[in-house]
Motif scaffolding. Structure first.
Motif, PDB file in Angstrom:
ATOM      1  N   ILE A  86       5.085   8.617  -1.254  1.00 32.98           N
ATOM      2  CA  ILE A  86       5.303   9.310  -2.462  1.00 32.98           C
ATOM      3  C   ILE A  86       5.358  10.945  -1.978  1.00 32.98           C
ATOM      4  CG2 ILE A  86       5.177  10.204  -5.041  1.00 32.98           C
ATOM      5  CD1 ILE A  86       3.924   7.761  -5.583  1.00 32.98           C
ATOM      6  N   ARG A  87       6.207  11.561  -2.091  1.00 31.27           N
ATOM      7  CA  ARG A  87       5.903  12.854  -1.845  1.00 31.27           C
ATOM      8  C   ARG A  87       6.966  13.800  -2.807  1.00 31.27           C
ATOM      9  NH1 ARG A  87      10.450  10.732   1.319  1.00 31.27           N
ATOM     10  NH2 ARG A  87      12.242  12.224   1.646  1.00 31.27           N
ATOM     11  N   TRP A  88       6.560  15.013  -2.899  1.00 35.74           N
ATOM     12  CA  TRP A  88       7.312  15.780  -4.170  1.00 35.74           C
ATOM     13  C   TRP A  88       7.515  17.112  -3.666  1.00 35.74           C
ATOM     14  CZ3 TRP A  88       2.382  13.955  -3.397  1.00 35.74           C
ATOM     15  CH2 TRP A  88       1.239  14.705  -3.763  1.00 35.74           C
ATOM     16  N   ASP A  89       8.232  18.026  -4.613  1.00 35.97           N
ATOM     17  CA  ASP A  89       8.578  19.586  -4.391  1.00 35.97           C
ATOM     18  C   ASP A  89       7.416  20.206  -5.097  1.00 35.97           C
ATOM     19  OD1 ASP A  89      10.929  18.869  -3.059  1.00 35.97           O
ATOM     20  OD2 ASP A  89      11.801  18.732  -5.158  1.00 35.97           O
ATOM     21  N   LYS A  90       6.854  21.159  -4.476  1.00 35.51           N
ATOM     22  CA  LYS A  90       5.838  21.899  -5.118  1.00 35.51           C
ATOM     23  C   LYS A  90       6.390  22.700  -6.240  1.00 35.51           C
ATOM     24  CE  LYS A  90       2.550  22.104  -1.062  1.00 35.51           C
ATOM     25  NZ  LYS A  90       1.684  22.938  -0.334  1.00 35.51           N
ATOM     26  N   ARG A  91       5.542  23.278  -6.991  1.00 39.19           N
ATOM     27  CA  ARG A  91       5.754  24.027  -8.137  1.00 39.19           C
ATOM     28  C   ARG A  91       6.733  25.257  -7.805  1.00 39.19           C
ATOM     29  NH1 ARG A  91       1.348  23.721 -12.635  1.00 39.19           N
ATOM     30  NH2 ARG A  91       0.518  21.654 -12.254  1.00 39.19           N
ATOM     31  N   GLY A  92       7.782  25.378  -8.362  1.00 37.78           N
ATOM     32  CA  GLY A  92       8.896  26.435  -8.227  1.00 37.78           C
ATOM     33  C   GLY A  92       9.868  26.246  -6.953  1.00 37.78           C
ATOM     34  N   PHE A  93       9.656  25.002  -6.267  1.00 35.52           N
ATOM     35  CA  PHE A  93      10.727  24.711  -5.255  1.00 35.52           C
ATOM     36  C   PHE A  93      11.385  23.614  -5.622  1.00 35.52           C
ATOM     37  CE2 PHE A  93       7.200  27.121  -3.137  1.00 35.52           C
ATOM     38  CZ  PHE A  93       7.811  28.245  -2.748  1.00 35.52           C
ATOM     39  N   GLY A  94      12.534  23.376  -4.939  1.00 31.53           N
ATOM     40  CA  GLY A  94      13.222  21.961  -5.124  1.00 31.53           C
ATOM     41  C   GLY A  94      13.520  21.785  -6.239  1.00 31.53           C
ATOM     42  N   GLY A  95      13.353  20.421  -6.819  1.00 29.25           N
ATOM     43  CA  GLY A  95      13.531  20.101  -8.392  1.00 29.25           C
ATOM     44  C   GLY A  95      12.513  20.200  -9.111  1.00 29.25           C
ATOM     45  N   THR A  96      11.121  20.940  -8.978  1.00 31.48           N
ATOM     46  CA  THR A  96      10.102  21.019  -9.534  1.00 31.48           C
ATOM     47  C   THR A  96      10.038  22.480 -10.129  1.00 31.48           C
ATOM     48  OG1 THR A  96       8.716  19.527  -8.387  1.00 31.48           O
ATOM     49  CG2 THR A  96       7.379  20.975  -9.941  1.00 31.48           C
TER      50      THR A  96
ATOM     51  N   PRO B 245       0.875  -1.145  -0.165  1.00 34.26           N
ATOM     52  CA  PRO B 245      -0.143  -0.186   0.036  1.00 34.26           C
ATOM     53  C   PRO B 245       1.033   1.065   0.079  1.00 34.26           C
ATOM     54  CG  PRO B 245      -0.629  -1.708   1.650  1.00 34.26           C
ATOM     55  CD  PRO B 245       0.621  -1.855   1.192  1.00 34.26           C
ATOM     56  N   CYS B 246       0.589   2.215  -0.765  1.00 36.07           N
ATOM     57  CA  CYS B 246       1.177   3.421  -0.641  1.00 36.07           C
ATOM     58  C   CYS B 246       0.641   4.875  -0.227  1.00 36.07           C
ATOM     59  CB  CYS B 246       1.530   3.829  -2.545  1.00 36.07           C
ATOM     60  SG  CYS B 246       2.826   5.228  -2.478  1.00 36.07           S
ATOM     61  N   VAL B 247       1.104   5.709   0.498  1.00 29.09           N
ATOM     62  CA  VAL B 247       0.510   6.692   1.139  1.00 29.09           C
ATOM     63  C   VAL B 247       1.101   7.749   0.253  1.00 29.09           C
ATOM     64  CG1 VAL B 247       0.257   8.282   3.206  1.00 29.09           C
ATOM     65  CG2 VAL B 247       0.427   5.831   3.238  1.00 29.09           C
ATOM     66  N   VAL B 248       0.273   8.692  -0.696  1.00 26.63           N
ATOM     67  CA  VAL B 248       0.791   9.798  -1.123  1.00 26.63           C
ATOM     68  C   VAL B 248       0.647  11.118  -0.431  1.00 26.63           C
ATOM     69  CG1 VAL B 248      -0.001  11.571  -3.211  1.00 26.63           C
ATOM     70  CG2 VAL B 248      -0.380   8.976  -3.281  1.00 26.63           C
ATOM     71  N   ILE B 249       1.600  11.675   0.225  1.00 25.80           N
ATOM     72  CA  ILE B 249       1.921  12.641   0.789  1.00 25.80           C
ATOM     73  C   ILE B 249       1.614  14.014   0.396  1.00 25.80           C
ATOM     74  CG2 ILE B 249       3.159  13.545   2.828  1.00 25.80           C
ATOM     75  CD1 ILE B 249       4.658  10.902   2.797  1.00 25.80           C
ATOM     76  N   ALA B 250       0.334  14.771   0.681  1.00 24.68           N
ATOM     77  CA  ALA B 250       0.031  15.768  -0.054  1.00 24.68           C
ATOM     78  C   ALA B 250       0.540  17.015   1.046  1.00 24.68           C
ATOM     79  CB  ALA B 250      -1.195  16.368  -0.374  1.00 24.68           C
ATOM     80  N   GLY B 251       1.601  17.757   0.783  1.00 22.24           N
ATOM     81  CA  GLY B 251       1.919  18.825   1.769  1.00 22.24           C
ATOM     82  C   GLY B 251       0.979  19.863   1.791  1.00 22.24           C
ATOM     83  N   GLY B 252       1.024  20.621   2.825  1.00 19.58           N
ATOM     84  CA  GLY B 252       0.301  21.799   3.152  1.00 19.58           C
ATOM     85  C   GLY B 252       1.119  23.323   2.908  1.00 19.58           C
ATOM     86  N   THR B 253       0.302  24.331   3.422  1.00 22.93           N
ATOM     87  CA  THR B 253       1.406  25.386   3.016  1.00 22.93           C
ATOM     88  C   THR B 253       2.640  25.672   3.637  1.00 22.93           C
ATOM     89  OG1 THR B 253      -0.015  26.740   4.689  1.00 22.93           O
ATOM     90  CG2 THR B 253      -0.879  26.703   2.360  1.00 22.93           C
ATOM     91  N   MET B 254       3.037  24.766   4.843  1.00 20.71           N
ATOM     92  CA  MET B 254       4.290  25.220   5.319  1.00 20.71           C
ATOM     93  C   MET B 254       5.166  24.029   4.604  1.00 20.71           C
ATOM     94  SD  MET B 254       3.835  25.947   9.421  1.00 20.71           S
ATOM     95  CE  MET B 254       3.517  24.213   9.845  1.00 20.71           C
ATOM     96  N   SER B 255       4.838  23.346   3.839  1.00 20.81           N
ATOM     97  CA  SER B 255       5.742  22.124   3.017  1.00 20.81           C
ATOM     98  C   SER B 255       5.813  22.616   1.532  1.00 20.81           C
ATOM     99  CB  SER B 255       4.981  20.895   3.298  1.00 20.81           C
ATOM    100  OG  SER B 255       5.054  20.560   4.521  1.00 20.81           O
ATOM    101  N   HIS B 256       6.749  23.239   1.447  1.00 18.84           N
ATOM    102  CA  HIS B 256       7.299  23.704  -0.133  1.00 18.84           C
ATOM    103  C   HIS B 256       8.043  22.472  -0.701  1.00 18.84           C
ATOM    104  CE1 HIS B 256       6.493  27.928   1.456  1.00 18.84           C
ATOM    105  NE2 HIS B 256       5.464  27.905   0.625  1.00 18.84           N
ATOM    106  N   THR B 257       8.857  21.909  -0.022  1.00 22.92           N
ATOM    107  CA  THR B 257       9.722  20.906  -0.557  1.00 22.92           C
ATOM    108  C   THR B 257       8.900  19.551   0.010  1.00 22.92           C
ATOM    109  OG1 THR B 257      11.188  20.471   1.241  1.00 22.92           O
ATOM    110  CG2 THR B 257      11.532  22.272  -0.167  1.00 22.92           C
ATOM    111  N   ARG B 258       9.527  18.608  -0.861  1.00 24.17           N
ATOM    112  CA  ARG B 258       9.138  17.231  -0.328  1.00 24.17           C
ATOM    113  C   ARG B 258       9.287  16.452   0.889  1.00 24.17           C
ATOM    114  NH1 ARG B 258      12.979  14.193  -4.540  1.00 24.17           N
ATOM    115  NH2 ARG B 258      13.083  16.342  -5.633  1.00 24.17           N
ATOM    116  N   ASP B 259      10.429  17.314   1.519  1.00 24.16           N
ATOM    117  CA  ASP B 259      10.669  16.821   3.171  1.00 24.16           C
ATOM    118  C   ASP B 259       9.920  17.765   3.921  1.00 24.16           C
ATOM    119  OD1 ASP B 259      12.525  15.021   1.957  1.00 24.16           O
ATOM    120  OD2 ASP B 259      14.215  16.375   2.138  1.00 24.16           O
ATOM    121  N   GLY B 260       9.182  18.806   3.552  1.00 24.32           N
ATOM    122  CA  GLY B 260       8.658  19.350   4.352  1.00 24.32           C
ATOM    123  C   GLY B 260       9.014  20.890   4.766  1.00 24.32           C
ATOM    124  N   ARG B 261      10.161  21.232   4.028  1.00 23.00           N
ATOM    125  CA  ARG B 261      10.829  22.397   4.419  1.00 23.00           C
ATOM    126  C   ARG B 261       9.751  23.685   3.839  1.00 23.00           C
ATOM    127  NH1 ARG B 261      16.540  24.539   2.412  1.00 23.00           N
ATOM    128  NH2 ARG B 261      16.735  26.590   3.654  1.00 23.00           N
TER     129      ARG B 261
END
Length: 511
Positions: free
Chosen positions: A77-87, A32-48
């Protein structure tokens, strides 16, 4: 040791390509896979959190969550939001429409992956809103986890976060100076959010916010989206198992929103809902300061990011996932360490008072409360001791005390909880807690537990004053129970961390 498999992924979405991390547990899938959708405090996939005006402490809430999920046997799965990190950024400042498209793209990626069996979505804060929008647009998950999710109109959110900051700054010159230096943009939002909402309702594209010698042009796309599709109305689109987790001391989203989400989901016909409030946790599920003034300052300075994470978050999440979507992987979570009995202490015999038997209820009167039977034993010139006989099945949530204590277990077994870490206490166990440190007391056994509490100062001048305090305490605890605070294991869901640990130490609890 089984090492999880970490893979970089690139997922095409509307107008960009998302850079993310797929973390697989060790062993053979599918998982089973948990897709982690970060909130407004999480710009990067790690939550920065990236703040354009200041450097804030590192935050890795999402990375920690993914690591603990892998240890429990779940992919993520977690990801960098648009304009942050590698996205790369998209064609415009990112909107909720964009974030919803990104979540849907990641969910489709997970569905197609050969090592993934089922897909759950964990929506952190505003990520919960995005999860609802994806469901509304016809892309549901197999299960949902809401982590400090918002369930109110946009005006309430800004009033709670920034209206309170304005009120705090108005309390004194020192508070005003601190707010101006620490969070000038937040202070400006608190003064202008009503005008900004009016501008969004008019259809304005931006709002020019002036504060001090600074000017910021704020896009209003997201504001208009939240006004058109209010967050509190979107939870009715959520079907399937739902876990609602919220920090008791959340300074970003009021804890009452957890109950609102549950009510909305159930009203829509979905009864598979579990709601758990993590004691003393903040919005990031870190252990919050006990002092309210300090919590306000740490929230707006982001110093709260330096606090330790609450273990109950991961325990509750893993237990719930095992129930709703079992994994074939073996958990690699380390067992709780065993507390060793302390060495025998010494006693002084100058100026003696003796209690012949501290457990004799006839000699030592007490007051019965929801926390147990409590009574005084001895008072010295600058110290005192009292007892608590905790009843079978007791659940007493973590709570702080103003002074430090030493606590010795005379008979029975019970569980000490603090910051989500739990220890089984037996006769002979001794522990210390510092002033303001939250501790919880749980008795998942059929027999009571009797403990002695030693304090290095006198809190009352007489036993009668202590009895009066206990009678007030008994009344206050009854009021808390009437307000929904649980005091027994029978009142907790089986996924509650206290119940999960109870089954480990007492197999009869799971029967």
């Amino acid at each position: 040791m089984r090492v999880p498999k970490n893979a970089e992924v690139r997922i095409p979405s509307e107008g960009t390509v998302l850079a993310g991390t797929l973390l697989m547990p060790a062993g053979e899938g599918p998982f089973p896979c948990v897709v982690i959708a970060g909130g407004t405090m999480s710009h990067t996939r790690d939550g920065r959190l990236i703040d354009p005006e200041r450097v804030v402490p590192e935050r890795d809430a999402l990375k920690r969550l993914a690591t603990r999920l892998a240890a429990a046997g779940y992919a993520s799965i977690r990801w960098d939001k648009r304009g942050f990190g590698g996205t790369p950024p998209g064609p415009r400042p990112a909107t909720y429409r964009d974030e919803t498209a990104d979540l849907i793209a990641v969910m489709h990626f997970a569905r197609r992956h050969p090592a993934v069996s089922r897909v759950a979505v964990a929506g952190e804060s505003a990520g919960g809103y995005v999860a609802c929008l994806a469901a509304k647009r016809g892309v549901p998950a197999d299960a949902y986890i809401f982590l400090g999710a918002l369930c109110s109109p946009i005006e309430d959110l800004f009033a709670y976060n920034y209206g309170r900051l304005v009120a705090y700054a108005a309390q004194s010159e020192e508070n005003h100076r601190w707010a101006q230096e620490t969070s000038p943009f937040g202070l400006a939002l608190g003064r202008h959010y009503k005008a900004m909402i009016e501008a969004a309702l008019r259809g304005d594209e931006t709002y020019v916010l002036r504060y001090g010698d600074r000017v910021r042009t704020v896009p209003l796309d997201r504001w208009r989206e939240e006004l058109a599709e209010p967050p509190h109305e979107q939870f009715r689109y959520i079907a399937g198992p739902v876990l609602i987790l919220h920090g008791e001391r959340d300074m970003n989203v009021p804890v009452e929103h957890a109950a609102r989400i549950e009510k909305t989901v159930r009203a829509a016909g979905n009864s598979f809902v579990t709601r758990i409030v993590i004691p003393h946790a903040d919005h990031s599920f870190q252990v919050a300061a006990s002092d309210e003034d300090m919590r306000m300052r740490e929230r707006h300075s982001c110093e709260s990011f330096n606090r330790r994470y609450h273990e109950d978050l991961y325990t509750a999440l893993a237990a719930w996932l095992r129930k709703v979507t079992p994994t074939g992987a073996k958990s690699s979570h380390a067992p709780h360490p065993i507390i060793h009995k302390p060495r025998p202490g010494s006693m002084a015999w100058d100026g003696i008072r003796v209690v012949g038997d501290v457990t004799d209820a006839r000699q030592n009167p007490g007051v019965t409360t929801l926390e147990g039977r409590i009574g005084p034993l001895l008072k010295g010139e600058g110290c005192q001791a009292h007892y608590i006989e905790m009843p079978p099945g007791l659940y007493c949530a973590e709570h702080p005390h103003a002074t430090e204590s030493l606590i010795y277990t005379v008979r029975g077994r019970w569980v000490l909880a603090s910051g989500g870490v739990r220890k089984l206490m037996r006769p002979g166990s001794l522990f210390w807690f510092g002033a303001g440190v939250p501790t919880g007391y749980e008795v998942p056994f059929d027999e009571p537990a009797f403990i002695l509490i030693f304090k290095g100062q006198r809190s009352e001048e007489s036993d009668e004053a202590f009895f009066e305090y206990l009678r007030r305490l008994a009344g206050r605890l009854e009021e808390e129970r009437a307000g929904g605070q649980p005091f027994t294991f029978d009142e907790l869901p089986p996924e509650h961390p206290a119940c999960v640990f109870a089954v480990r130490v007492n197999t009869d609890c799971g029967a």
